[in-house]
Every structure is written in C-alpha cells, then in structure tokens.
Scaffold this active site. Structure first.
Site, PDB file in Angstrom:
ATOM      1  N   TRP A 153     -34.377  -8.929 -87.710  1.00 50.33           N
ATOM      2  CA  TRP A 153     -34.017  -9.944 -86.597  1.00 50.33           C
ATOM      3  C   TRP A 153     -33.774 -11.204 -87.191  1.00 50.33           C
ATOM      4  O   TRP A 153     -34.689 -11.404 -88.142  1.00 50.33           O
ATOM      5  CB  TRP A 153     -35.255  -9.862 -85.545  1.00 50.33           C
ATOM      6  N   ASN A 155     -33.122 -15.416 -85.693  1.00 48.89           N
ATOM      7  CA  ASN A 155     -32.484 -16.388 -84.550  1.00 48.89           C
ATOM      8  C   ASN A 155     -32.154 -17.756 -85.296  1.00 48.89           C
ATOM      9  O   ASN A 155     -31.586 -17.785 -86.208  1.00 48.89           O
ATOM     10  CB  ASN A 155     -33.694 -16.461 -83.416  1.00 48.89           C
ATOM     11  N   ASP A 156     -33.044 -18.553 -84.822  1.00 48.35           N
ATOM     12  CA  ASP A 156     -32.465 -20.397 -85.230  1.00 48.35           C
ATOM     13  C   ASP A 156     -32.330 -20.368 -86.651  1.00 48.35           C
ATOM     14  O   ASP A 156     -33.153 -20.184 -87.459  1.00 48.35           O
ATOM     15  CB  ASP A 156     -33.498 -21.139 -84.694  1.00 48.35           C
ATOM     16  N   PHE A 212     -42.219 -21.162 -87.477  1.00 47.71           N
ATOM     17  CA  PHE A 212     -41.184 -21.521 -86.727  1.00 47.71           C
ATOM     18  C   PHE A 212     -40.351 -22.380 -87.229  1.00 47.71           C
ATOM     19  O   PHE A 212     -40.160 -22.826 -88.309  1.00 47.71           O
ATOM     20  CB  PHE A 212     -41.733 -21.957 -85.307  1.00 47.71           C
ATOM     21  N   ARG A 272     -42.483 -29.001 -81.056  1.00 49.22           N
ATOM     22  CA  ARG A 272     -42.182 -27.781 -81.920  1.00 49.22           C
ATOM     23  C   ARG A 272     -40.810 -28.284 -82.772  1.00 49.22           C
ATOM     24  O   ARG A 272     -40.216 -29.276 -82.153  1.00 49.22           O
ATOM     25  CB  ARG A 272     -41.957 -26.506 -81.584  1.00 49.22           C
ATOM     26  N   ASP A 273     -40.360 -27.732 -83.721  1.00 48.19           N
ATOM     27  CA  ASP A 273     -38.952 -27.715 -84.278  1.00 48.19           C
ATOM     28  C   ASP A 273     -38.843 -29.231 -84.907  1.00 48.19           C
ATOM     29  O   ASP A 273     -37.785 -29.845 -84.572  1.00 48.19           O
ATOM     30  CB  ASP A 273     -37.870 -27.292 -83.325  1.00 48.19           C
ATOM     31  N   GLU A 326     -35.571 -27.660 -76.960  1.00 49.65           N
ATOM     32  CA  GLU A 326     -36.030 -27.271 -78.301  1.00 49.65           C
ATOM     33  C   GLU A 326     -35.167 -27.458 -79.384  1.00 49.65           C
ATOM     34  O   GLU A 326     -33.621 -28.050 -78.968  1.00 49.65           O
ATOM     35  CB  GLU A 326     -36.526 -26.021 -78.538  1.00 49.65           C
ATOM     36  N   TRP A 416     -30.717 -15.880 -75.726  1.00 55.24           N
ATOM     37  CA  TRP A 416     -31.969 -15.170 -75.448  1.00 55.24           C
ATOM     38  C   TRP A 416     -31.927 -14.184 -74.215  1.00 55.24           C
ATOM     39  O   TRP A 416     -32.855 -13.409 -74.152  1.00 55.24           O
ATOM     40  CB  TRP A 416     -32.962 -16.402 -74.933  1.00 55.24           C
TER      41      TRP A 416
END
Length: 614
Positions: A153, A155-156, A212, A272-273, A326, A416
């Site tokens: 997997w 993602n970002d 993250f 976050r991020d 985000e 998503w």
C-alpha cells in the site's frame, strides 16, 4: 518509465505473489508452534534471510509481536491467509541476524480447536528464502512512467527533497500488504523524475506510533546541530494521539537517526503533516501544521528545527470546509508576466473535493513570516480554488531545494473513496506525474495556480506516430490509431477550435468496448472527462464519474497535453492553466482516438501523438 519491472526481476529487494524463487532454508530454521486457537509462535534462527508471509486480503489483521532475545522489537499487522493465499510479503530478518527471533502471532480467525487452526493456509505457506526474486505479475495496470511502490500500500508522498542531483521521494507505505496499515516512510530516488530506483524503508513505526506524513529540508547552515547539509525530517507520530517528531540523516537521506527528544511538538488537539521551509527574508525556519479537524493551518517558527513557537492560524471558516484539512505546503512564486510575488498555500482536503472524496485546494496571498493573508475576490470573500479537476490527485506537495528555483510537486494518484478497492493487489497506488507549479492572472483578475508537466518528461518521447493539422470536424468522426508500443501508452497533443454552442468530443476506445470521452464545450468554456464506461468501474459506486474543469479561455480554443499510462489519464490544458488527473482500468489498452463535433465549424488545428519509451 520506472525501473520497477527490471528491479523486481533482477534484484533481491522486495516483491510479492505466491511464486517465490530463491534459496530455501532448512526446515529446522523455521518452527511453528500452535499455542491455542488464536495464538502461534513462529521461531526463526535470525540469520540474514527473508520470511515470506502469505496474505489473504479479505481477512482481518493478525497482530505479530516480533520478539528478539525475549523483548518486543516491533509489532506489525498482517492479513495472514486463512483459506487461500492472494500474495506474499517479505519480513526482513537481517536486522536481527544472530538473534533468537520469535514471531508471536495472534490471529482474529474464529476456530473451534487448535487442530482446525493449524489448517490455516498461512502456516503451510510460510517459507524462509535468501535471496529471493519474484515476477511482476501486475503489468496490466502497473504504470510505465509513473512512480509506484515495488509492492504494498502507498498513499501520501512525504519528505521530498533534492540534493546532489538526486530527487528523493518518500511515501506512506505498508510493507506488509496492499491495505492501509503499518505506516512507514518508503523511499525511492531518481535522477530524472522518470526512472525511479527503490530504496530501503527510511522510517519505521516506533514507540510513539506510526510514521505519518511530513517534510524534509537540507540544513545547509547546520542550524539544528546535526552537521552541515544534514537532511532533517519532521513527521507526525501517530499513536494514541498525533504529535510531531524529528529524524535526521547525514548520508543524504539513505538512513535516518531518530531524535532522542521526540516528540518535539505536542498540542492539545489533533494536528499533523508538518511542512517546513527556510525563510530567507526572516532568517528562520517556518512550519505549517494541519489542524485537521478544525479545518485550519497553524504556523510556527524556529531557529534550530527542534524548538518551535506557534505564531498564527489561517483558514477556519474559509475555503472548502467539507472535509479534514491535511498535507499542507506553502511557497512563493512570481505571477507570469507581472513580476509580482505571491505565496501559494496548498491545502489538501478529504472529503469535500469538487467531484467527491479527496482533492487539492489552494489559497493565494501574502506571507510575512508569521501570518498568511489570503487574497479576496470582488466581493471581499476568499474564493475556493482547486489545483486539479480530476478525482485522483491528492496529498500534493513539493520538493524542497529543487534546482533553479523550480517548484516541482507530485501527488498521490488515488482517492480515499476507493483507494483500497482498485483492481490491483501486488501494489496499490501510483504517484501523479511530477509537475511544475506556477501562477497566472485570470480574466476575472484573480491569480490562479498552473500545473505543467516537468520538463524531464520530454525525454520519454520515442516516435512521432501521428502528425496531422487542419482537420475540419464535419460529417463522420476523425479517427486515429494509438501506438501499439507499450500497451498503447502515449502522449497526445491536440489543439481544437470551436465556436458558438459547439462541443468537441475526443473519445478513447478499445476493442472491448471501453471508452473515455473528453468533451470541450465552447459555450461553457469547460472540459469534461467521462470515465463511466472506461473499463472496470464496478469496484466502487464512487468510481464511475464525470469530472469537469474550466478551461480559462474565452476564444473557443483549447490546447491539451494528454498522458495515457495503463491505469491513468492526465490532462494538462492551455499551458497548464488547468489539469485533470483520473484513474482508469480498461479491460485492454485503448487503441484509438476519435474526434467529432456537434456542429460543422470546429476543427483540429494540431494533432500529434508520441509513443513513449520503455
């Protein structure tokens, strides 16, 4: 193209699926002891080898505590196979060479007895190999020239920086399956933004939680004290709560040391991020945090990248508020043709995109080092602006230290709403094409962001397969055949003119009857993209969709640059004034392009189609 395919078949790095080759270890090196209906010990001798774990995606996660010399070294979660093996993932034992290693497995499978539990497919399928090679079994939908993870997997995109001629791309990665879990920073590198070399995992979960999203900078002046030109990364540690942590690298991002003072930023609410940059005007570091559930961005400053002071916030009640804010980014750009400098604040949002699910919104304004002030429209309101008008460009952020003052960015090419359900298993998700962000002034006086393909992509062109001009669109459609090379992967450049109420349809088709319709509406000044019949669309009710973009023109002319790469189509229009990124999963490659109009006055002024190199 990427180097993924060659790498999988030529190296011992990482791969999946049930066909595994390599030197198998002796049976005594792997002992399976069933302690109950849900608990099993797997003992390995800890030499430099890989333990292959069979996965069945429909199962719930098993918790695996990796016990080394009697202590828990790490915990991973794997959907261990019960009735069948969909694919396999490697667990790297090399960090524990010479140690006593036990995998303490707790499965969620309901069993009436140990005898029944012993029949699970995972116990029969586990094997130790060293080295191992696996075929890339998903070339049908694995892109040729987009970055993808070798397996698992993704993602970002995270922590990207440019240093010594190398583009570093980190990304949210699950090394143990193709669903969201075990979030780590995967790592790939490139010298040309086209060919990507897989690298070992850069950051793995620790006692503070999963790793993250975050950002990286090159600390040229050693402000943090880790050494001149050290790479410093901030990321969100996601445990019971979310907090910000630091890691640094003194070998140009190959390996990282976790800062012992983590976490370095804690707040009373979820944020976050972290995205940071050096502010040359104020001579300090600036940082943005997504105050996710409050739908705003927080701004902090620092002199040493370790101690941060909260300065201000922006966004509450502004822009699109329909989802979590985000993955921020912010940078200065000069407005084309004016010399005026403006700041662009990227704010990724999920859900709330213009066509459902995730999307990239942005604000244009001014930044004084402590506060951001967004531009307003004629009514004094801060308008909502979208960077991409497809469904599949999200978490877009830019590289730090890009050469020649470039603002080069890349996004996660998914949504998503259905990212975990797309019809691939060996890997899930690709990144968008790298693109250069710019600014231009629209006819309404507003300043907008543009996206143009990075110049390195020109090197992908192989042969000019089609070169036509001056085609009048009256009567039957004009049809051209796409290059057969590399499954129809190609770049299309098409300029069309239409007047009045005319619509020009540009339709991609194949022999299976799949089709994608891109329609330019001259009256509304829009371009639409219809993928409702594009191929496999039934894996999610949110996937069949029509997306629509303004074309930012008033003269009935639109110029398109279209990239087709197995499972994606990306459109850049009118020199990047609009872009549209959409996934597609055709049953077989698109083989022809048909262009037609609703009237007799439209024409194709230019049509060029390039095959792309393997």
């Amino acid at each position: 193209m990427t180097n993924i395919k060659r790498f999988i078949t030529a190296m011992t790095a990482i791969g999946i699926m049930t066909s595994v080759s390599g030197t198998a270890m002796a049976a005594d090196d792997l002992q399976i002891e069933h302690l109950g209906v849900t608990n099993t010990f797997v003992r390995v001798n800890g030499d430099d080898k890989y333990l292959m774990l069979p996965v069945q995606e429909s199962n719930d996660d098993a918790r695996i505590n990796v016990i080394v010399d009697g202590k828990i070294a790490e915990t991973i979660y794997v959907r261990l196979a019960k009735s069948k093996t969909d694919y396999m993932v490697p667990f790297d034992l090399s960090p524990y060479k010479g140690k006593n290693v036990i995998l303490d497995v707790v499965t969620p499978q309901g069993r009436s007895s140990v005898r029944e539990a012993k029949q699970d497919a995972c116990w029969k399928g586990m094997v130790l190999v060293d080295p191992y090679r696996m075929p890339d079994t998903e070339t049908k939908y694995r892109p040729l020239f987009h970055h993808t993870p070798l397996y698992g997997w993704m993602n970002d995109p995270n922590g990207m920086f440019y240093k010594d001629g190398v583009w570093h791309l980190y990304y949210q990665h699950n090394p143990y399956g193709s669903k969201w879990q075990n979030l780590s920073w995967g790592h790939s590198t490139s010298k040309d933004l086209v060919n990507w070399e897989p690298q070992p995992e850069a950051l793995r979960p620790d006692g503070l939680g999963y790793i993250f999203s975050g950002s990286s900078v090159v600390d040229h002046d050693n402000t943090a004290g880790f050494g001149k030109d050290a790479v410093v990364s901030l990321y969100t540690s996601a445990g019971t709560n979310q907090m910000q942590s630091l890691a640094y690298s003194t070998d140009s991002g190959e390996t990282f040391t976790t800062y012992p003072g983590n976490p370095i930023i804690t707040l009373e609410s979820e944020a976050r991020d972290p995205n940071m940059f050096w502010n040359d005007e104020t001579k300090e570091w600036n940082l943005m945090l997504a105050h996710a559930l409050d739908h705003e961005m927080l701004f902090l400053t620092s002199s040493d990248l370790k101690s941060w002071t909260l300065q201000s916030a922006f966004g509450r009640g502004e822009g699109c508020q329909d989802g979590v804010w985000e993955c921020p980014d912010m940078f200065p750009l000069t407005v084309d043709g004016t010399g005026e400098k403006k700041w662009v604040l990227i704010c990724n949002i999920n859900p709330g995109g213009p066509f459902g699910g995730s999307a990239v919104q942005y604000f244009v304004g001014d930044w004084d080092g402590k506060t951001f002030k967004a531009d307003t429209d004629a009514e004094g309101k801060i308008p909502t602006k979208w960077l991409d008008y497809g469904k599949d460009n999200y978490a877009l952020v830019s590289w730090s230290d890009a050469p020649a003052g470039r603002r080069t960015a890349i996004g996660w090419m998914s949504n998503w709403q259905y990212a975990a359900d797309v019809p691939t298993t060996q890997f899930r998700s690709a990144n968008t094409l790298p693109r250069e962000i710019g600014l231009f002034k629209g006819a309404d006086g507003q300043i907008y962001a543009s996206s143009t393909p990075s110049p390195e992509l020109l090197a992908m062109r192989d042969k000019l397969a089609v070169n036509k001009s001056g085609i009048k669109l009256s009567g039957k459609p004009s049809v051209v055949t796409l290059p057969a090379t590399n499954d129809g992967i190609c770049e299309i450049l098409i300029d069309v003119e239409a007047k009045g109420n005319e619509t020009v349809d540009m339709t991609l088709t194949n022999k299976a009857g799949d089709k994608v319709v891109m329609a330019y509406n001259a009256k509304d000044h829009t371009l639409s993209f219809d993928r409702t019949m594009s191929g496999i669309v039934d894996f999610s009710e949110n996937f069949p969709a029509v997306t629509v973009s303004p074309t930012f023109e008033q003269n009935g002319k639109v110029s398109l640059r279209i990239f087709i790469d197995r499972s994606s189509i990306e459109i850049f229009g009118n020199e990047g004034k609009f872009s549209m990124t959409n996934l597609v999963f055709p049953n077989e490659p698109y083989s022809s392009l048909s262009v037609s109009s609703t009237g007799g006055n439209a024409k194709i002024t230019t049509l060029r189609i390039y095959s792309l190199k393997n």
